[in-house]
Design a protein around this motif. Structure first.
Motif, PDB file in Angstrom:
ATOM      1  N   ASP A 128       0.847  -1.187   0.000  1.00  6.66           N
ATOM      2  CA  ASP A 128       0.000   0.000   0.000  1.00  6.66           C
ATOM      3  C   ASP A 128       0.887   1.244   0.000  1.00  6.66           C
ATOM      4  O   ASP A 128       2.095   1.144  -0.186  1.00  6.66           O
ATOM      5  CB  ASP A 128      -0.971  -0.015   1.187  1.00  6.66           C
ATOM      6  N   HIS A 129       0.288   2.396   0.197  1.00  9.86           N
ATOM      7  CA  HIS A 129       1.036   3.648   0.085  1.00  9.86           C
ATOM      8  C   HIS A 129       2.239   3.732   1.029  1.00  9.86           C
ATOM      9  O   HIS A 129       3.347   4.041   0.584  1.00  9.86           O
ATOM     10  CB  HIS A 129       0.094   4.831   0.277  1.00  9.86           C
TER      11      HIS A 129
ATOM     12  N   ILE B  95       1.594   0.053  -8.239  1.00  6.69           N
ATOM     13  CA  ILE B  95       1.781   0.256  -9.680  1.00  6.69           C
ATOM     14  C   ILE B  95       2.724   1.435  -9.896  1.00  6.69           C
ATOM     15  O   ILE B  95       3.647   1.372 -10.705  1.00  6.69           O
ATOM     16  CB  ILE B  95       0.429   0.529 -10.390  1.00  6.69           C
ATOM     17  N   GLY B  96       2.509   2.514  -9.153  1.00  9.56           N
ATOM     18  CA  GLY B  96       3.383   3.685  -9.240  1.00  9.56           C
ATOM     19  C   GLY B  96       4.814   3.361  -8.849  1.00  9.56           C
ATOM     20  O   GLY B  96       5.763   3.863  -9.449  1.00  9.56           O
TER      21      GLY B  96
ATOM     22  N   ASP C  52      -2.250  -1.887  -4.119  1.00  9.70           N
ATOM     23  CA  ASP C  52      -3.092  -0.809  -4.627  1.00  9.70           C
ATOM     24  C   ASP C  52      -2.333  -0.025  -5.695  1.00  9.70           C
ATOM     25  O   ASP C  52      -1.261  -0.421  -6.138  1.00  9.70           O
ATOM     26  CB  ASP C  52      -3.616   0.076  -3.496  1.00  9.70           C
ATOM     27  N   SER C  53      -2.883   1.099  -6.108  1.00  8.90           N
ATOM     28  CA  SER C  53      -2.296   1.882  -7.200  1.00  8.90           C
ATOM     29  C   SER C  53      -0.904   2.412  -6.858  1.00  8.90           C
ATOM     30  O   SER C  53      -0.089   2.646  -7.754  1.00  8.90           O
ATOM     31  CB  SER C  53      -3.217   3.034  -7.590  1.00  8.90           C
ATOM     32  N   SER C  54      -0.606   2.568  -5.584  1.00 11.22           N
ATOM     33  CA  SER C  54       0.731   3.038  -5.214  1.00 11.22           C
ATOM     34  C   SER C  54       1.790   1.985  -5.554  1.00 11.22           C
ATOM     35  O   SER C  54       2.928   2.321  -5.853  1.00 11.22           O
ATOM     36  CB  SER C  54       0.804   3.413  -3.738  1.00 11.22           C
TER      37      SER C  54
ATOM     38  N   VAL D 140       0.956  -2.217 -17.011  1.00  9.80           N
ATOM     39  CA  VAL D 140       2.348  -2.343 -16.585  1.00  9.80           C
ATOM     40  C   VAL D 140       3.057  -3.477 -17.326  1.00  9.80           C
ATOM     41  O   VAL D 140       4.264  -3.413 -17.561  1.00  9.80           O
ATOM     42  CB  VAL D 140       2.426  -2.560 -15.047  1.00  9.80           C
TER      43      VAL D 140
ATOM     44  N   SER E 114       4.950   1.264  -0.210  1.00 13.83           N
ATOM     45  CA  SER E 114       5.492   1.708  -1.491  1.00 13.83           C
ATOM     46  C   SER E 114       6.451   2.875  -1.309  1.00 13.83           C
ATOM     47  O   SER E 114       7.521   2.920  -1.919  1.00 13.83           O
ATOM     48  CB  SER E 114       4.366   2.123  -2.451  1.00 13.83           C
TER      49      SER E 114
ATOM     50  N   SER F  73      -3.631  -2.542 -15.578  1.00 15.01           N
ATOM     51  CA  SER F  73      -2.993  -1.229 -15.460  1.00 15.01           C
ATOM     52  C   SER F  73      -2.062  -0.928 -16.641  1.00 15.01           C
ATOM     53  O   SER F  73      -1.627   0.208 -16.809  1.00 15.01           O
ATOM     54  CB  SER F  73      -2.199  -1.141 -14.157  1.00 15.01           C
TER      55      SER F  73
ATOM     56  N   LEU G  97      -4.077  -7.530 -12.172  1.00 17.92           N
ATOM     57  CA  LEU G  97      -3.917  -6.109 -11.844  1.00 17.92           C
ATOM     58  C   LEU G  97      -2.828  -5.464 -12.716  1.00 17.92           C
ATOM     59  O   LEU G  97      -3.014  -4.364 -13.242  1.00 17.92           O
ATOM     60  CB  LEU G  97      -3.575  -5.959 -10.360  1.00 17.92           C
ATOM     61  N   LEU G  98      -1.710  -6.161 -12.885  1.00 24.15           N
ATOM     62  CA  LEU G  98      -0.613  -5.631 -13.704  1.00 24.15           C
ATOM     63  C   LEU G  98      -1.012  -5.521 -15.170  1.00 24.15           C
ATOM     64  O   LEU G  98      -0.586  -4.592 -15.861  1.00 24.15           O
ATOM     65  CB  LEU G  98       0.637  -6.509 -13.553  1.00 24.15           C
TER      66      LEU G  98
END
Length: 109
Positions: A21-22, A59-60, A55-57, A94, A25, A92, A88-89
Motif C-alpha cells: 500500500d502507500h 503500480i506507481g 493498490d495503485s501506489s 504495466v 510503497s 494497469s 492487476l498488472l
C-alpha cells in the motif's frame, strides 16, 4: 540492508510484503533510491511471492523504478506473481514495460 532488499552485484531483488500500500510503497521507493544512488543497478526484481494485496501506489512504485533505471527493456522483472496480481498488472498496462513471471500452480503445466 533491510528485510525487503537483497543486492547481488548489479541486481537488486525486492521482496514485497503481504500488502503493498502507500506507506510500504513509499518506504521501498526511498530505500531503493538510496541504494541506486550508492550502487549501479542494472536490473531490479520484485518478488511477489508473499503479496496478496497491491493498490495503485504499488503500480506507481513499479513504474517509478522503471523510469529511474532509464526505461530500458528488461530492467524490471516481477516474479512469483499470483493470478490476482497478474490481472492487476495487465489491467494497469504495466505488463508492457516489465517482464512478469507468474507462479506455477500445482497441477498445471
Amino acid at each position: 540492508m533491510s528485510e525487503f532488499f537483497e543486492l547481488e552485484g548489479s541486481l537488486l531483488t525486492v521482496r514485497l510484503p503481504v500488502e503493498v500500500d502507500h506507506p510500504v510503497s513509499d518506504l521501498i521507493r526511498r530505500k531503493s533510491d538510496r541504494i541506486m544512488a550508492d550502487t549501479y543497478i542494472r536490473t531490479m526484481v520484485f518478488d511477489f511471492r508473499k503479496t496478496c494485496f497491491m493498490d495503485s501506489s504499488g503500480i506507481g512504485l513499479l513504474m517509478g523504478r522503471y523510469r529511474a533505471l532509464g526505461m530500458r527493456q528488461g530492467c524490471i522483472r516481477a516474479v512469483q506473481v499470483s493470478s490476482h496480481i497478474d490481472r492487476l498488472l495487465h489491467l494497469s498496462g504495466v505488463h508492457r514495460y516489465i517482464e512478469i513471471e507468474k507462479i506455477q500452480e500445482e497441477g498445471k503445466v
